[in-house]
Design a protein around this motif. Sequence first.
Motif, PDB file in Angstrom:
ATOM      1  N   TRP A   1     -21.097 -38.825 -70.125  1.00  0.00           N
ATOM      2  CA  TRP A   1     -22.254 -38.696 -70.991  1.00  0.00           C
ATOM      3  C   TRP A   1     -23.014 -40.193 -71.037  1.00  0.00           C
ATOM      4  O   TRP A   1     -22.239 -41.311 -70.925  1.00  0.00           O
ATOM      5  CB  TRP A   1     -22.180 -38.420 -72.251  1.00  0.00           C
ATOM      6  N   GLU A   2     -24.244 -40.266 -71.182  1.00  0.00           N
ATOM      7  CA  GLU A   2     -24.935 -41.395 -71.267  1.00  0.00           C
ATOM      8  C   GLU A   2     -26.460 -41.062 -72.137  1.00  0.00           C
ATOM      9  O   GLU A   2     -27.383 -40.412 -71.513  1.00  0.00           O
ATOM     10  CB  GLU A   2     -25.486 -42.019 -69.982  1.00  0.00           C
ATOM     11  N   ALA A   3     -26.201 -41.154 -73.374  1.00  0.00           N
ATOM     12  CA  ALA A   3     -27.469 -40.938 -74.225  1.00  0.00           C
ATOM     13  C   ALA A   3     -28.489 -42.001 -73.838  1.00  0.00           C
ATOM     14  O   ALA A   3     -28.142 -43.297 -73.787  1.00  0.00           O
ATOM     15  CB  ALA A   3     -27.222 -41.335 -75.810  1.00  0.00           C
ATOM     16  N   GLU A   4     -29.702 -41.521 -73.539  1.00  0.00           N
ATOM     17  CA  GLU A   4     -30.794 -42.699 -73.023  1.00  0.00           C
ATOM     18  C   GLU A   4     -32.057 -42.042 -73.887  1.00  0.00           C
ATOM     19  O   GLU A   4     -32.508 -40.893 -73.873  1.00  0.00           O
ATOM     20  CB  GLU A   4     -31.214 -42.691 -71.760  1.00  0.00           C
ATOM     21  N   LEU A   5     -32.993 -43.178 -74.205  1.00  0.00           N
ATOM     22  CA  LEU A   5     -34.273 -43.036 -74.561  1.00  0.00           C
ATOM     23  C   LEU A   5     -35.030 -42.865 -73.234  1.00  0.00           C
ATOM     24  O   LEU A   5     -34.850 -43.862 -72.497  1.00  0.00           O
ATOM     25  CB  LEU A   5     -34.650 -44.489 -75.530  1.00  0.00           C
TER      26      LEU A   5
ATOM     27  N   GLN B   1     -30.287 -37.347 -71.561  1.00  0.00           N
ATOM     28  CA  GLN B   1     -28.904 -37.623 -71.079  1.00  0.00           C
ATOM     29  C   GLN B   1     -28.792 -37.915 -69.747  1.00  0.00           C
ATOM     30  O   GLN B   1     -29.397 -37.219 -68.794  1.00  0.00           O
ATOM     31  CB  GLN B   1     -27.948 -36.486 -71.382  1.00  0.00           C
ATOM     32  N   ASP B   2     -28.320 -39.195 -69.361  1.00  0.00           N
ATOM     33  CA  ASP B   2     -28.232 -39.573 -67.906  1.00  0.00           C
ATOM     34  C   ASP B   2     -26.753 -39.076 -67.562  1.00  0.00           C
ATOM     35  O   ASP B   2     -25.751 -39.914 -67.418  1.00  0.00           O
ATOM     36  CB  ASP B   2     -28.363 -41.030 -67.726  1.00  0.00           C
ATOM     37  N   LEU B   3     -26.607 -37.666 -67.396  1.00  0.00           N
ATOM     38  CA  LEU B   3     -25.193 -37.273 -66.773  1.00  0.00           C
ATOM     39  C   LEU B   3     -24.791 -38.016 -65.636  1.00  0.00           C
ATOM     40  O   LEU B   3     -25.366 -37.842 -64.512  1.00  0.00           O
ATOM     41  CB  LEU B   3     -25.127 -35.654 -66.925  1.00  0.00           C
TER      42      LEU B   3
ATOM     43  N   GLY C   1     -24.300 -39.410 -57.753  1.00  0.00           N
ATOM     44  CA  GLY C   1     -23.461 -38.913 -58.797  1.00  0.00           C
ATOM     45  C   GLY C   1     -24.258 -38.661 -60.073  1.00  0.00           C
ATOM     46  O   GLY C   1     -23.649 -37.995 -61.026  1.00  0.00           O
ATOM     47  N   LYS C   2     -25.405 -38.734 -60.004  1.00  0.00           N
ATOM     48  CA  LYS C   2     -26.486 -38.708 -61.037  1.00  0.00           C
ATOM     49  C   LYS C   2     -27.339 -37.480 -61.127  1.00  0.00           C
ATOM     50  O   LYS C   2     -28.403 -37.467 -62.076  1.00  0.00           O
ATOM     51  CB  LYS C   2     -27.093 -39.965 -61.801  1.00  0.00           C
ATOM     52  N   SER C   3     -27.416 -36.706 -60.024  1.00  0.00           N
ATOM     53  CA  SER C   3     -28.594 -35.945 -59.591  1.00  0.00           C
ATOM     54  C   SER C   3     -28.142 -34.243 -59.435  1.00  0.00           C
ATOM     55  O   SER C   3     -28.674 -33.552 -58.932  1.00  0.00           O
ATOM     56  CB  SER C   3     -29.348 -36.309 -58.566  1.00  0.00           C
TER      57      SER C   3
HETATM   58 ZN    ZN Z   1     -27.880 -44.031 -67.417  1.00  0.00          ZN
END
Ligand code: ZN
Length: 286
Positions: free
Chosen positions: A124-128, A155-157, A174-176
């Motif tokens: 998980w990566e919480a992001e504005l 979220q930048d899963l 990895g993020k798409s």
């Molecule tokens: Zn990120």
Amino acid sequence: MRIANITGRLALVAEDRALDVETASEGRFHSDPAAVFADWESFAAWGTEIDVAAHPLSTPLQASALAAPSPRPRQVIGVGLNYADHAAESGLPLPEQPVVFTKFASSVAGPDVDVQLPGDTVDWEAELVVVVGRGGRNIAEADALSHIAGYTVGQDLSERTVQWQGTPAQFSMGKSFENFAPTGPVLATLDEFADHNNLAIQTLIIGPDGTETRVQDSSTTQLVFPVADLISRLSRTIELLPGDLIFTGTPPGVGMGMDPQRFLQDGETLRTEIEGIGAIVQRFHA
Ligand code: ZN
């Protein structure tokens, strides 16, 4: 002003009420949420004047009907290592320039989705997330805020095994995966915040038995490259386009940085909240 995508139609929202934009504007603004960013300034001038709760055409807001505020961005820009403590937990030095990758646009999703785990190292990566209003190149830092439509929660899963596969690594792959860029629940314009540079940002993991674990708890004051600086730096290379999303980086507390490392599992739910915007939720399935 707060706007939302309600089952594919643009709406103004206030607390528990929603107002369909095409109807309320008598067709001046299109119902397509993706179309509004190209004409952002005239839309914002109109929308800011509307009292949603008092409007005779407003209806109860159905949270389950919310979709991505910018559903078809042409570009989704990710920024890595933009919180000092997160760079440290990743074992990487603080960048001198923003570390930039893309989340391919087909990974964009709404604020309440199910996510199929493509591997056993999904993090998980919480992001504005900044939503671009007026686009441009070579935007001066002093002008940057006028190019922002608003903020949303993202979220930048990240599937870490895929992200770090090979040399150089494969951040964008990895993020798409499907639904790896959930956003929402609304877009809030900057005047909605007492201080738009100081927003609490948190991630909770909710286990199948309901147990809640707070894994990220920080503030956007900790950004290494703050939003206006980021927009200026990115626009020196990339022409920013109306509706584009900029994931501004994640605070510390990701699973990759834990000892032992810990990743999302079948049956777990992720809840990400940013002060003044709201929360997004994903449920994970093996
Ligand atoms: Zn990120």
